[in-house]
Design an enzyme around this catalytic site. Structure first.
Site: not given
Ligand code: NDP
Length: 317
Positions: A133, A136-137
């Site tokens: 992701c 997200c990261d």
């Protein structure tokens, strides 16, 4: 007989449970016997869930959602669904333990599973440089070198997004042509930070506690080489978890459960679906949570509309 059974323990399932419990529907949530909390259990820091300005660990966020759902009376069962009867007024949900639950309605929120490469190092370094992701990261890879695997729209989107942070992004694809749409391809080709590595399969993620590189095998001549990277984003597609409802609920061409417009109503009256299992596009924790809210509200309206005298309302708890 229950008013509502919720299947799935990700953000969609627990948010549906919070709303259903606060509406006095006494929900029971089937959370799985092995992995309660869904895909967020595999992430480390979540920095884009509103309300946590300092960020929160994925597992902690899910524990808090569960606590909130239980606080209002949700019953959480650590069991797996093995069978479903969704037609008829009384829905039947059979569990691995052998118990069969009955309810007037079901919220199906089983999420989707990112495809994995199934190579050495992938699982061990998940959360330590290996991610599924970028949203997200990506932030953790400022000025670093990263690689994205895949040749579809997801890979192009992730690679393009990651150039906001990374100094260099390799896109590793097993063929010499992309599956991605023309516009996404062109955007990636035009980005100076992106370099394509064609005809290459990732065979291993290298590193002990952190990702330090990937081992590649050329799919044409079989030659092997190592590439230094600080992170690997795997974007080879994902599959909505629909195996239990095949033949029972209508699916979309993308393989997600069909729902009626912006509602959570599936093709079967009394069965509602929420979260990644209905969403081929956004797949975020916060959109899944919103979708869980929609499902709980739809269930409330459905139960209210059943009216007195219906066999399924006679013995509801
Ligand atoms: P796709 O199935 O479209 O593409 C998956 C890619 O990963 C393919 O290039 C495939 O290779 C490759 N792949 C699959 N398995 C492996 C493996 N084991 N090893 C190496 N490579 C592998 O999935 P996406 O997630 O990219 O897209 C899914 C859907 O979502 C599509 O309809 C897409 O259009 C849509 N989408 C749209 C976006 C947008 O419009 N903004 C953004 C993201 C997705 P090969 O080509 O060789 O089969």
């Amino acid at each position: 007989m229950r008013q509502v059974i919720i299947i799935g323990s990700g953000p969609a399932g627990f948010t549906a449970a919070i709303y259903a419990a606060r509406a006095n529907l006494n929900p029971v949530l089937v959370a799985s016997s092995v992995e309660v909390g869904g895909e967020l259990m595999k992430t480390t820091e979540v920095e884009n869930f509103p309300g946590f300005p300092e960020g929160i660990q994925g597992p902690e966020l899910m524990a808090k959602m569960q606590e909130q759902a239980e606080r209002f009376g949700t019953e959480v069962l650590y069991d797996d669904v093995t069978g479903l009867e969704l037609d008829g007024e009384i829905k039947k949900v059979t569990l691995g333990s052998g118990t069969t639950l009955e309810a007037a309605s079901v919220i199906y929120a089983t999420g989707s599973a990112y495809r994995t490469l199934g190579i050495p190092g992938e699982e061990r370094l998940s959360g330590h440089g290996v991610s599924w992701c970028a949203t997200c990261d990506g932030f953790f890879f400022r000025d670093r070198t990263i690689a994205v695997v895949g040749g579809g729209d997801s890979a192009m989107e992730e690679a393009t997004f990651l150039t906001k942070f990374a100094s260099k992004v390799y896109v590793i694809h097993r063929k010499d042509t992309l599956r991605a749409s023309k516009i996404m391809q062109e955007r990636a080709f035009a980005n100076e930070k992106i370099e394509f590595i064609w005809n290459s399969a990732v065979e291993e993620v290298l590193g002990e506690d952190a990702t330090i590189g990937v081992r590649l095998r050329n799919t044409v001549d079989g030659s092997v080489s190592d590439l230094d990277v600080d992170g690997l984003f795997i974007a080879i597609g994902n599959d909505p978890r629909t195996h239990l409802v095949h033949g029972k609920l209508d699916l979309t061409p993308e393989g997600t459960i069909w729902v009626d417009g912006r509602s959570s109503r599936t093709s079967q009256p009394g069965v509602f679906a929420a979260g990644d299992v209905i969403d081929p596009t956004y797949r975020q924790a916060v959109t899944a949570a919103g979708s869980g809210t929609v499902a709980a509200l739809d269930v409330e309206h459905f139960l209210a509309a059943l009216g007195d005298g219906s066999p399924s309302t006679a013995a509801l708890v």
